[in-house]
Each structure stands twice: as C-alpha cells, then as structure tokens.
Design a protein around this motif. Sequence first.
Motif, PDB file in Angstrom:
ATOM      1  N   ALA A  71      79.063 125.550   6.599  1.00 23.82           N
ATOM      2  CA  ALA A  71      78.307 125.749   7.836  1.00 23.82           C
ATOM      3  C   ALA A  71      78.139 127.224   8.161  1.00 23.82           C
ATOM      4  CB  ALA A  71      79.004 125.037   9.000  1.00 23.82           C
ATOM      5  N   ASP A  72      79.088 128.035   7.701  1.00 21.44           N
ATOM      6  CA  ASP A  72      79.042 129.466   8.007  1.00 21.44           C
ATOM      7  C   ASP A  72      78.358 130.286   6.915  1.00 21.44           C
ATOM      8  OD1 ASP A  72      81.076 128.908   6.191  1.00 21.44           O
ATOM      9  OD2 ASP A  72      82.339 130.558   6.873  1.00 21.44           O
TER      10      ASP A  72
ATOM     11  N   PRO B 231      75.301 131.894   5.554  1.00 26.82           N
ATOM     12  CA  PRO B 231      74.002 132.177   6.179  1.00 26.82           C
ATOM     13  C   PRO B 231      72.805 131.721   5.364  1.00 26.82           C
ATOM     14  CG  PRO B 231      75.095 134.212   5.478  1.00 26.82           C
ATOM     15  CD  PRO B 231      76.091 133.120   5.329  1.00 26.82           C
TER      16      PRO B 231
ATOM     17  N   ILE C  65      69.426 122.183   6.647  1.00 24.19           N
ATOM     18  CA  ILE C  65      69.158 122.464   8.063  1.00 24.19           C
ATOM     19  C   ILE C  65      70.228 121.885   8.973  1.00 24.19           C
ATOM     20  CG2 ILE C  65      66.662 122.690   7.759  1.00 24.19           C
ATOM     21  CD1 ILE C  65      66.430 119.883   9.047  1.00 24.19           C
TER      22      ILE C  65
ATOM     23  N   LYS D 170      73.215 122.362   8.826  1.00 30.23           N
ATOM     24  CA  LYS D 170      74.238 123.379   9.091  1.00 30.23           C
ATOM     25  C   LYS D 170      73.925 124.166  10.360  1.00 30.23           C
ATOM     26  CE  LYS D 170      72.669 127.739   8.243  1.00 30.23           C
ATOM     27  NZ  LYS D 170      72.844 128.765   7.280  1.00 30.23           N
ATOM     28  N   LEU D 171      72.651 124.208  10.765  1.00 31.01           N
ATOM     29  CA  LEU D 171      72.278 124.984  11.950  1.00 31.01           C
ATOM     30  C   LEU D 171      72.957 124.421  13.197  1.00 31.01           C
ATOM     31  CD1 LEU D 171      68.468 125.380  11.172  1.00 31.01           C
ATOM     32  CD2 LEU D 171      70.269 127.095  10.846  1.00 31.01           C
ATOM     33  N   ASP D 172      72.920 123.098  13.356  1.00 34.99           N
ATOM     34  CA  ASP D 172      73.604 122.453  14.488  1.00 34.99           C
ATOM     35  C   ASP D 172      75.097 122.755  14.466  1.00 34.99           C
ATOM     36  OD1 ASP D 172      71.190 121.302  15.088  1.00 34.99           O
ATOM     37  OD2 ASP D 172      71.799 119.240  14.649  1.00 34.99           O
TER      38      ASP D 172
ATOM     39  N   ARG E  27      76.882 125.163  12.876  1.00 40.11           N
ATOM     40  CA  ARG E  27      77.307 126.543  13.103  1.00 40.11           C
ATOM     41  C   ARG E  27      77.076 126.940  14.561  1.00 40.11           C
ATOM     42  NH1 ARG E  27      81.110 129.658  13.077  1.00 40.11           N
ATOM     43  NH2 ARG E  27      80.619 131.879  13.112  1.00 40.11           N
ATOM     44  N   ALA E  28      75.978 126.475  15.157  1.00 45.72           N
ATOM     45  CA  ALA E  28      75.734 126.776  16.572  1.00 45.72           C
ATOM     46  C   ALA E  28      76.852 126.201  17.448  1.00 45.72           C
ATOM     47  CB  ALA E  28      74.380 126.217  17.006  1.00 45.72           C
TER      48      ALA E  28
ATOM     49  N   ASP F  34      66.175 116.741   6.882  1.00 47.62           N
ATOM     50  CA  ASP F  34      67.635 116.830   6.836  1.00 47.62           C
ATOM     51  C   ASP F  34      68.135 116.481   5.434  1.00 47.62           C
ATOM     52  OD1 ASP F  34      70.390 116.682   7.262  1.00 47.62           O
ATOM     53  OD2 ASP F  34      70.283 114.935   8.577  1.00 47.62           O
TER      54      ASP F  34
END
Length: 304
Positions: A109-110, A112, A117, A119-121, A123-124, A260
């Motif tokens: 998740a970290d 970059p 996609i 992973k965006l949820d 990591r946020a 996804d």
Amino acid sequence: MGKIIVTGASGAFGKAAAELLLERCAPEDLVFLTRTPDRLKHFAEAGAEVRAADFDDPASLPQAMAGGERMLLISTARVGTRVGQHRNAVEAAVSAGVDHIVYTSLMAADAPDNPAIVKLDHRATEQIIEASGAAWTHLRDSQYSEAIALAMVIPALAAGHKPDNCGDGKVALVSRDDCVASAVAVLTQDGHRNKAYTLTGPEPISIPEALGMAAEIAGKPITIEQVDDEAMFAYFDSLGVPRHASDIVPDGPIPWSSDDMVTFGTAIREGFFAGCTDHVERLTGRPPRALRDIMLQHRGAWPQ
C-alpha cells in the motif's frame, strides 16, 4: 483497561475476529459494531456488547465507540468511496478515547508506483490513522487464498478456461484466517504500536500455477489465456462488471469494479505482491497455511 472494538463485525473477517477474541478475552471487554445488530445476537448472548454503527452516519459513531481502547478497523467494501467512511470512524474513535487503531490494509500500500488502484484507499486510510494522534498498526494483507480457491477457481473450472493478465508474476497468497489471527494477536498483545506488518502465505506462486493446482486437485482442465489489460477489461465488460467503483449499483449483484481487478492483476504481473514475510508466524506463533490446504478445504464448493 478499555475495551477492544471490532468494526464490521457481521462481515466475514469481522465475524471470524469476534469469534477468536471471545476465545481469548472476557466478553465484557469486547464491543462489536455492525449496521445489522440482529445478525450478531449470538455474540450479545455470549456477553459481548453489540452496538449499531454506520460509518455513513457520523452522528451515530461517538456513542458506538465509547469506552474503547483498541479498535480493529476493517476496511469497508466500497472501493473508491470508502476513505470518507474510514475517516468518520477514525475521528469518532479518537474523540471517544480509543488509543490504538489496527487497520486491515493491503500489501505494498505504501509503494508509490504500485498500479493497483485499491492501494489508494488503503494508503489514504493509513495516513488518516497516522495523523489522528492514536497509535497505529497497519496489517498489509496479500491477496486472500480463499479468493483464489472460490471466486477465481469456481468459474474457471466451470468454463474450463480463464483469461488472465497477471502473466508470470508471483503472489504470496495468504489465508484470511491467518490474517484474522494476526489481527487478534496485535489487539491482545503489547509491542505492536506504530508498526506495519506485511501478511503473506508461505510461498510465492503465479496465478496460472495456482489454477493449475486447482485443475490437478479437481481432475478437470483449466486453460489459461494470457491477455493484456485491455482484453481483461473486455472480458469483465462481457460479464456485466462495472468499469469503475462509481458505477457499482449499491446492494447490486456485482460489488466490485473491473478497474480494481485489472489493475490488481497489473500489480501482480509487475511484482508488487511477490514478497514473502514471516510476519504471520511472528504474530500468531504458527506458520501460515499453504494455498493447497485452502483449496482442499473448499473443494466441496467446486463444480463436479
């Protein structure tokens, strides 16, 4: 000592975590949150508190979180629109005095440049928790073995073939039960504050290799059709899968989107899920289960 809170306790992960916590903790120290309390009457009868909570209704949350010290925040199913839900839960928990939030995140998740996609949820949400003032533990799960053994294998066996865009990329598939046991370990042990754990199974395997294993166990062939990302989108289009999370019909027949799944396949192909760790064994005291074991467990659900 405050109570342990589990969110989403009527879901598959949450229910399994609740059952394991009841084996380890006094029931009066446990709070299980759900939008459907009637489905968790058996937990209430066992002595745990079952409270109604809806992440889309922030006003309902402070009362639901009251008295909690540690919380397992299980990511909700709404890919693409769940960060707001998670933010509501974190803010309510911290304002109610929760001191440590354990979150079910995603492997890499970290990273970059991870193209998945989803992973965006994750990591946020990790960043929201890190900035909240509470201690945090991120449990970065690999892809679930059960998702392969059921959601992927069943239609592949029924059709005899499957298009796939993962190429020869490896993924260290992990049993959901091992992820549940790891979460419960973190909630009930000390020494895990402000740490991230990557939870994987014992061996990296490609998706074609995994489906080959299923074919061998079932005694039925599965032909893998290696395709590019655009052909994978076309395949999901043919099944009526919505392209984007924003197109998903609430409570509809298909709760996921193709962007996804296709970008997840891209991430596997590019090696973002290939690593193995010993974190499951370090947390639970037992080695993680192998994919073959999970397949044999669920073989009874496969088409004959």
